[in-house]
Design an enzyme around this catalytic site. Sequence first.
Site, PDB file in Angstrom:
ATOM      1  N   GLY A 217     110.355  44.561 110.515  1.00 23.58           N
ATOM      2  CA  GLY A 217     111.553  45.156 110.529  1.00 23.58           C
ATOM      3  C   GLY A 217     111.735  46.384 111.678  1.00 23.58           C
ATOM      4  O   GLY A 217     110.571  46.432 112.496  1.00 23.58           O
ATOM      5  N   ASN A 218     112.461  46.967 111.437  1.00 21.71           N
ATOM      6  CA  ASN A 218     112.521  48.284 112.531  1.00 21.71           C
ATOM      7  C   ASN A 218     113.088  49.536 111.688  1.00 21.71           C
ATOM      8  O   ASN A 218     113.554  49.512 110.582  1.00 21.71           O
ATOM      9  CB  ASN A 218     113.014  48.225 113.715  1.00 21.71           C
ATOM     10  CG  ASN A 218     114.313  47.679 113.611  1.00 21.71           C
ATOM     11  OD1 ASN A 218     115.362  48.400 113.190  1.00 21.71           O
ATOM     12  ND2 ASN A 218     114.783  46.547 114.027  1.00 21.71           N
ATOM     13  N   ARG A 219     113.098  50.737 112.280  1.00 24.15           N
ATOM     14  CA  ARG A 219     113.341  52.010 111.485  1.00 24.15           C
ATOM     15  C   ARG A 219     114.951  52.141 111.152  1.00 24.15           C
ATOM     16  O   ARG A 219     115.300  53.223 110.866  1.00 24.15           O
ATOM     17  CB  ARG A 219     112.775  53.157 111.870  1.00 24.15           C
ATOM     18  CG  ARG A 219     111.253  53.185 111.546  1.00 24.15           C
ATOM     19  CD  ARG A 219     110.413  54.259 112.142  1.00 24.15           C
ATOM     20  NE  ARG A 219     111.190  55.404 112.332  1.00 24.15           N
ATOM     21  CZ  ARG A 219     111.135  56.083 113.047  1.00 24.15           C
ATOM     22  NH1 ARG A 219     110.280  56.275 114.051  1.00 24.15           N
ATOM     23  NH2 ARG A 219     111.946  57.450 113.138  1.00 24.15           N
ATOM     24  N   ALA A 284     120.087  47.170 115.383  1.00 29.54           N
ATOM     25  CA  ALA A 284     118.723  47.007 116.032  1.00 29.54           C
ATOM     26  C   ALA A 284     118.146  45.816 115.757  1.00 29.54           C
ATOM     27  O   ALA A 284     117.385  45.531 114.759  1.00 29.54           O
ATOM     28  CB  ALA A 284     117.892  48.182 115.513  1.00 29.54           C
TER      29      ALA A 284
END
Length: 406
Positions: A217-219, A284
């Site tokens: 995933g990402n932040r 994102a």
Amino acid sequence: MDSSRFSGKKIILGVTGCIAAYKSALLVRELVKAGAEVRVVMTPSAARFVAPLTFSTLSCNEVIINIFPGDSSSGTSQNTWHIDLALWADLMIVAPASVNTVAKIAHGFADNALTTLITARRCPLMIVPTADVDMYNYVLTQENLKKIESTGAYILEAEEGELASGLKGKGRLPEIDKILDAVSVVLSSRKKDFSGRKVIVTAGPTYEDIDPVRFIGNRSSGKMGYAIAKAAFLRGAEVTLISGPSSEKPYQEFRLIKVHSASEMEAALRNEITDHDTLIMSAAVADFKPAVKAENKIKKDAKPASIELTENADIVKSLIGLTAGKVIAGFALETENETANALNKLKSKGLDLIALNSAVKEGAGFEHDTNELTLIAKDGSQTAVPMMLKFDAANVILDNVLKVKK
Ligand code: CTP
């Protein structure tokens, strides 16, 4: 709450006789915390629901209920108090606005302190009507609200849910955060300028599964996208929010489509895009995903040396054939060669507008409540958006979306 959000703003809060009046106490508290000076005006029936002392304590000001002030003075400023106070205000809010007060405002009555102030003010007016479901939906209530709106007032509609009567339906006072966001829209002289528009906003990260318990995933927190969706709604748009995993709370009026992965987001967008005129791609999206998702949890003993990745589609680029005539805005998150990279993305992805986010700026980007952006339009013109609340930045993005001519 940002203590400078409404710093120096002078707000009259009108409270009317409705059970939701008890929630107005929280609204006063939040407005004061946000830096506003608040004067509360109650109708006599509001004072039967909540003690005026509650509001005077929270607002640190005397509460006005009676149309005629106390008999201690008969000076000019006392006699024209309604003019003085009305001219003092930057904004007047009536929350909750009962069916009775809505009817009076619509017909120009000035029979108590609150309705008198409404007729005397020069500042914008925001009405937050609440009632039991049938009273709210009553044809004359709705006509009255339309009439008030036609005078330029901002109407923040009630929410649906369980009502004090036990009935379910429309009539609840909106969440305090939503009222504060609407206050911000009105104080910044914005209106429901997205009325009639159908906007899709994508938000949050995407999760690409490795196995049933792990993902890449990402932040991204989703804060920026949710702020855009909220601002678009408060400016009159019909909003579809396609959200990756996020703990942000959507408005109940959104058409909310929750997705997990980039391919689910792409599928949802393909379904929705033709029915909308604007897409704001703030998600994102993960560029890569594991080539295979293991059916069972990968055990420690398996000691996988690497995870093979495969590319996700560039979603917004893949929609180019479907987006003719629509306004498409995207984001660019960069750590180097920021403007050049953003311009490349604008062109290659068929965008009308791109919001350049710096990933290296303190207080901007992922997880923060604030952001600093540079908006770049198709003609290369740039708008600097200094550090501000994401909700305020969202409004600047929307101002620029409105400028795109199709
Ligand atoms: N985007 C998309 N599909 C992807 C990746 C990104 O639609 N697979 C969209 C994002 O929602 C954003 C814009 O494209 O509006 C730019 O995203 P960004 O992550 O900044 O750029 P990438 O295209 O992924 O390029 P890079 O990772 O090389 O910077």
